[in-house]
Design a protein around this motif. Structure first.
Motif, short mmCIF file in Angstrom:
data_model
loop_
_atom_site.label_atom_id
_atom_site.label_comp_id
_atom_site.label_asym_id
_atom_site.label_seq_id
_atom_site.Cartn_x
_atom_site.Cartn_y
_atom_site.Cartn_z
N HIS A 105 -10.64 -23.04 15.33
CA HIS A 105 -10.28 -21.62 15.23
C HIS A 105 -11.30 -20.70 15.90
CE1 HIS A 105 -7.28 -23.10 12.57
NE2 HIS A 105 -7.96 -23.05 11.45
N GLU A 106 -12.07 -21.21 16.82
CA GLU A 106 -13.19 -20.41 17.34
C GLU A 106 -12.71 -19.26 18.25
OE1 GLU A 106 -17.54 -21.23 19.28
OE2 GLU A 106 -15.88 -22.41 20.06
N VAL A 107 -13.29 -18.10 18.01
CA VAL A 107 -13.21 -16.95 18.91
C VAL A 107 -14.65 -16.48 19.10
CG1 VAL A 107 -12.36 -14.60 19.24
CG2 VAL A 107 -10.94 -16.27 18.02
N THR A 108 -15.05 -16.32 20.34
CA THR A 108 -16.47 -16.04 20.58
C THR A 108 -16.92 -14.70 20.01
OG1 THR A 108 -15.91 -15.20 22.78
CG2 THR A 108 -16.63 -17.50 22.63
N ASP A 109 -16.00 -13.75 19.90
CA ASP A 109 -16.35 -12.47 19.27
C ASP A 109 -15.11 -11.95 18.54
OD1 ASP A 109 -17.33 -10.05 18.44
OD2 ASP A 109 -18.12 -9.44 20.39
N GLN A 110 -14.87 -12.47 17.34
CA GLN A 110 -13.63 -12.21 16.63
C GLN A 110 -13.45 -10.74 16.27
OE1 GLN A 110 -11.82 -15.03 13.68
NE2 GLN A 110 -12.49 -13.47 12.20
N SER A 111 -14.52 -10.05 15.95
CA SER A 111 -14.39 -8.66 15.51
C SER A 111 -13.82 -7.77 16.61
CB SER A 111 -15.74 -8.11 15.04
OG SER A 111 -16.68 -8.12 16.10
N ARG A 112 -13.99 -8.17 17.85
CA ARG A 112 -13.49 -7.34 18.94
C ARG A 112 -11.96 -7.43 19.08
NH1 ARG A 112 -16.75 -7.86 24.42
NH2 ARG A 112 -15.36 -6.10 24.87
N ALA A 149 0.82 -1.20 0.00
CA ALA A 149 0.00 0.00 0.00
C ALA A 149 0.86 1.26 0.00
CB ALA A 149 -0.93 -0.01 1.21
N ARG A 150 1.93 1.25 0.78
CA ARG A 150 2.77 2.45 0.88
C ARG A 150 3.44 2.80 -0.44
NH1 ARG A 150 4.77 3.29 6.98
NH2 ARG A 150 3.65 1.61 8.01
N VAL A 151 3.83 1.78 -1.20
CA VAL A 151 4.50 2.04 -2.48
C VAL A 151 3.51 2.27 -3.61
CG1 VAL A 151 5.97 0.98 -4.25
CG2 VAL A 151 6.64 0.88 -1.84
N SER A 152 2.47 1.46 -3.67
CA SER A 152 1.54 1.52 -4.81
C SER A 152 0.55 2.67 -4.73
CB SER A 152 0.77 0.20 -4.92
OG SER A 152 -0.17 0.08 -3.86
N GLY A 153 0.24 3.10 -3.50
CA GLY A 153 -0.83 4.08 -3.33
C GLY A 153 -2.21 3.47 -3.33
N LYS A 154 -2.28 2.16 -3.55
CA LYS A 154 -3.55 1.44 -3.50
C LYS A 154 -3.66 0.70 -2.17
CE LYS A 154 -3.18 -1.21 -7.12
NZ LYS A 154 -3.57 -2.12 -8.23
N PRO A 155 -4.87 0.37 -1.74
CA PRO A 155 -4.98 -0.43 -0.52
C PRO A 155 -4.30 -1.78 -0.68
CG PRO A 155 -7.10 0.55 -1.09
CD PRO A 155 -6.19 0.79 -2.25
N GLY A 156 -3.63 -2.22 0.37
CA GLY A 156 -3.08 -3.56 0.41
C GLY A 156 -4.10 -4.50 1.01
N VAL A 157 -4.17 -5.72 0.49
CA VAL A 157 -5.19 -6.68 0.94
C VAL A 157 -4.50 -7.95 1.41
CG1 VAL A 157 -7.25 -7.98 0.29
CG2 VAL A 157 -6.83 -5.73 -0.73
N CYS A 158 -4.91 -8.44 2.58
CA CYS A 158 -4.44 -9.74 3.03
C CYS A 158 -5.63 -10.62 3.36
CB CYS A 158 -3.50 -9.61 4.23
SG CYS A 158 -4.20 -8.82 5.69
N LEU A 159 -5.46 -11.91 3.19
CA LEU A 159 -6.51 -12.90 3.38
C LEU A 159 -5.97 -14.00 4.29
CD1 LEU A 159 -9.29 -14.21 2.67
CD2 LEU A 159 -8.14 -15.22 0.67
N VAL A 160 -6.56 -14.15 5.48
CA VAL A 160 -6.08 -15.15 6.43
C VAL A 160 -7.28 -15.83 7.09
CG1 VAL A 160 -3.94 -13.88 6.88
CG2 VAL A 160 -5.91 -13.50 8.36
N ILE A 161 -6.99 -16.92 7.79
CA ILE A 161 -8.05 -17.68 8.44
C ILE A 161 -8.50 -17.00 9.73
CG2 ILE A 161 -7.32 -19.89 7.47
CD1 ILE A 161 -6.09 -20.45 10.32
N SER A 162 -9.57 -17.50 10.27
CA SER A 162 -10.09 -17.02 11.54
C SER A 162 -9.18 -17.45 12.68
CB SER A 162 -11.50 -17.60 11.75
OG SER A 162 -11.48 -19.01 11.55
N GLY A 163 -9.47 -16.95 13.87
CA GLY A 163 -8.74 -17.37 15.07
C GLY A 163 -7.27 -17.02 15.03
#
Length: 538
Positions: free
Chosen positions: A116-123, A62-76
Motif C-alpha cells: 500500500h505504499e505511497v511516497t507522500d500520502q498526505s499530498r 454528518a449532514r443529518v446528525s450535525g456531528k462530524p462523520g468519521v471513516c477509517l480506511v487503509i493506506s494507499g
C-alpha cells in the motif's frame, strides 16, 4: 496516569471523548490496532463494501446528525478510493474526519515497494481537505484530532485527513484521554451589523439568498423576512431554510430566468452562507443584482471572492442574523418589501417554462413528496430526476434535501443515505438515484441490508447517462458511451436481500414509498422514464 494501551486503541477512546460513537470503515491489515480498542471505547463500526462508501456514509451521517462523520480506511488504495467522497465533503463544507494508516515512519518517502505504499500520502488529499497530515507519535495524534474538531466547530467545516504510521499505531500510549475545549462560533462585528442594517432599512425591494451556511439560522432568517418583506431564494444546500409554503419563499431556482430577473430587480441583496458557485447559478459570470450586496459568511475568503460587497461580515450566520434582527426590533422596523403576489408570479413563471421531461419529473416528484412523511429527508444522486427535484421538491425545513451539487459525484446518493439513516434511525429516508450513478455504489445495498435499514430507494431508469447524452445530441456529437447495458436492477437488489417494487401507477408508486418506510429492510423502487402510467411524455 491513564491506562496504557496502543495508540490505535487509545485513538478510539479519544474519538469517544469528542462524542463520536459511530464510524464507517473496512478493516485492513494496516488498521487492526484501531479495531482492538473499538468495542471497549463504545464505538459502533459500520462495515462497508468499498472505501468510497465509507466516505459517503460519513458525509451523510454528518449532514443529518450535525456531528462530524468519521471513516477509517487503509493506506494507499483505501485513501485513493475514499478521496472522491472527501472531495465531495470539501466542496459542500461537510465535517468528515478520515483516519487512515500509512507506512512506518522509517519508510516515508523511501519508495521501497512496501504494501500500500505511497511516497507522500498526505499530498493525495491535501487539496481536498482543510488539512492533511501524518501524525508521527501518539501526542501528534491527539493534537491533530483536537485541531480537527476545533475546525469543525468554529470554522468552515471542511474534511480533515489524519494518517497514522504503522509503527505509531502500535506504540504504547499512557496519556489520559481528554477532550480539549472548542472555540466558540464567530460573532458579528457590531459595526458591520450597523452598516448592514442601514442598507436593509434603505431598501424598498430587499431579497435574501440563503445558502447551506444559513441552515442553522432558520428562525432568525424567518423573523428577518417578516420585518423586511424580503423575498428569499435558497440555493440547493439552503432548501427549506424558509419553508416552501411561506408566501415570500421562492424555490431553489436561482439558476432560472424568472428568478434571476427578480434578483436583478432587488435594490439590496443579503447573501447568507453561500459561495454563489457555478452549480447554483449556471451563468458564465456573476449573478446580476440590482443593488448593493450584504454578504455574511464564516469563511473570509468567500467574502471577497468574485463580488464587491457593500458589507462583508465574517460571522456565524445565526449570530449575525440574530444581531441584525435585534437592531431592527429595537427600532420597531417593519417594511412591505417585495409582495407575495410578485413572488407567486415568479414561481408560476418558472413552472410554466418547464420542458416536457421536467414536467414528467414534477409528476413523479409530487407523488414522492405526498408519500413521504413530513419530516422525511432525501439523499439525491446526480440524475435528471434530481436536477428537477433540487428546484421543485418542496421542503418545509432545512436539511431535508441533500445533493452533491458542488463536486457533482455520481454514486453519492445510496451510501450517503445509509449514513443519514444510521445517524437518525427514526427519520424517514428516501434515496433518489439514476441507473448510471446507481452502479457506482450499488454494492452498499449489502450494508443497508446488513444494518436492516428501512429506506425507499427510488431508481430512475432511462438506460443511459441521459444528461450527457442530451448534451451530445444538442451539440451534434455522436452519442458515444452513454447508452450502457444495464442489469436487471430488481433481481440484483433481491440478490442482496432488498425488498423491491415496480409501480404501474402513480398510486402504486405512493404506496410503494409508504410500504418502504414501514418495512424492516431497504426497498428498491424502479421507475422507468418510459413507464406508461406517467402522463407526461418526455
Amino acid at each position: 496516569m491513564s491506562e496504557v494501551m496502543s495508540c490505535g486503541s487509545k485513538l478510539m477512546h479519544l474519538l469517544r471523548a469528542y462524542d463520536i460513537d459511530t464510524l464507517f470503515g473496512m478493516p485492513g491489515v494496516h488498521t487492526l490496532e484501531a479495531y482492538r480498542g473499538m468495542d471497549a471505547a463504545g464505538i459502533r463500526h459500520i462495515g462497508v463494501r468499498h472505501e468510497q462508501g465509507a466516505g459517503f456514509m460519513a458525509d451523510g451521517y454528518a449532514r443529518v446528525s450535525g456531528k462530524p462523520g468519521v471513516c477509517l480506511v487503509i493506506s494507499g488504495p483505501g485513501v485513493t478510493n475514499a478521496s472522491t467522497p472527501i472531495g465531495q465533503a470539501y466542496s459542500d463544507s461537510v465535517p468528515v474526519l478520515m483516519l487512515t494508516s500509512v507506512g512506518a515512519t522509517t519508510d516515508h518517502g523511501m519508495g521501497r515497494g512496501r504494501l500500500h505504499e505511497v511516497t507522500d500520502q498526505s499530498r493525495i488529499t491535501e487539496p481536498l481537505t482543510a488539512f492533511s497530515v501524518i501524525a508521527n507519535d501518539p501526542l501528534q495524534v491527539r493534537e491533530y484530532v483536537a485541531r480537527a474538531f476545533a475546525l469543525f466547530e468554529s470554522e468552515r467545516p471542511r474534511p480533515v485527513h489524519i494518517s497514522i504510521p504503522l509503527d505509531v499505531f502500535k506504540l504504547n500510549d499512557d496519556q489520559p484521554v481528554q477532550r480539549r475545549k472548542i472555540r466558540q462560533r464567530l460573532a458579528a462585528d457590531p459595526r458591520a451589523v450597523a452598516e448592514a442594517v442601514a442598507l436593509l432599512k434603505a431598501g424598498k425591494r430587499p431579497l435574501i439568498i440563503a445558502g447551506g451556511g444559513s441552515t442553522g439560522a432558520a428562525e432568525a432568517l424567518r423573523e428577518l423576512v417578516d420585518m423586511l418583506g424580503a423575498a428569499v431564494v435558497p440555493t440547493i444546500a439552503g432548501k427549506g431554510v424558509l419553508p416552501d409554503s411561506h408566501p415570500l419563499a421562492l424555490e431553489a431556482t436561482i439558476d432560472r430566468e424568472a428568478t434571476q430577473a427578480l434578483i436583478a430587480s432587488a435594490d439590496v441583496v443579503l447573501c447568507v452562507g453561500t459561495e454563489l458557485a457555478e452549480p447554483d447559478i449556471w451563468l458564465p459570470g456573476n449573478l446580476p443584482m440590482g443593488g448593493p450586496m450584504i454578504r455574511i459568511d464564516i469563511d473570509a475568503a468567500t467574502l471577497v471572492r468574485d463580488y464587491d460587497a457593500g458589507v462583508a461580515m465574517q460571522a456565524d450566520s445565526r449570530l449575525a442574523l440574530e444581531a441584525i434582527v435585534a437592531e431592527l426590533r429595537a427600532d420597531n422596523f417593519k417594511a412591505e418589501g417585495i409582495s407575495a403576489e410578485e413572488v407567486a408570479a415568479v414561481r408560476s413563471a418558472e413552472r410554466e417554462a418547464l420542458r416536457p421531461i421536467e414536467q414528467q419529473h414534477i409528476e413523479v416528484l409530487e407523488a414522492l413528496r405526498e408519500a413521504m412523511p413530513a419530516d422525511g429527508v432525501v439523499f439525491a444522486d446526480m440524475t435528471q430526476l434530481a436536477y428537477t427535484g433540487y428546484a421543485f421538491y418542496p421542503c418545509e425545513k432545512p436539511k431535508q434535501w441533500f445533493f452533491p451539487a458542488g463536486f457533482g459525484t455520481l454514486g453519492y446518493g445510496l451510501p450517503a443515505g445509509i449514513g443519514g439513516k444510521i445517524a437518525a434511525p427514526h427519520l424517514p429516508v428516501m434515496v433518489m438515484v439514476g441507473d448510471g450513478g446507481f452502479q457506482f455504489t450499488l454494492q452498499e445495498l449489502g450494508t443497508a441490508v446488513e444494518q436492516k435499514l428501512p429506506m425507499a430507494i427510488i431508481l430512475w431508469n432511462n438506460d443511459s447517462l441521459a444528461q450527457i447524452r442530451d448534451g451530445m445530441v444538442s451539440r451534434n456529437i455522436p452519442t458515444i458511451g452513454v447508452n450502457q447495458h444495464n442489469p436487471d436492477f430488481l433481481k440484483l437488489a433481491e440478490a442482496y436481500g432488498c425488498l423491491t417494487a415496480s409501480p404501474d401507477s402513480i398510486e402504486s408508486l405512493k404506496q410503494a414509498v409508504r410500504d418502504a418506510h414501514a418495512a424492516t429492510l431497504p426497498t428498491v423502487i424502479e421507475i422507468r422514464e418510459s413507464a406508461p402510467f406517467l402522463s407526461v411524455r418526455p
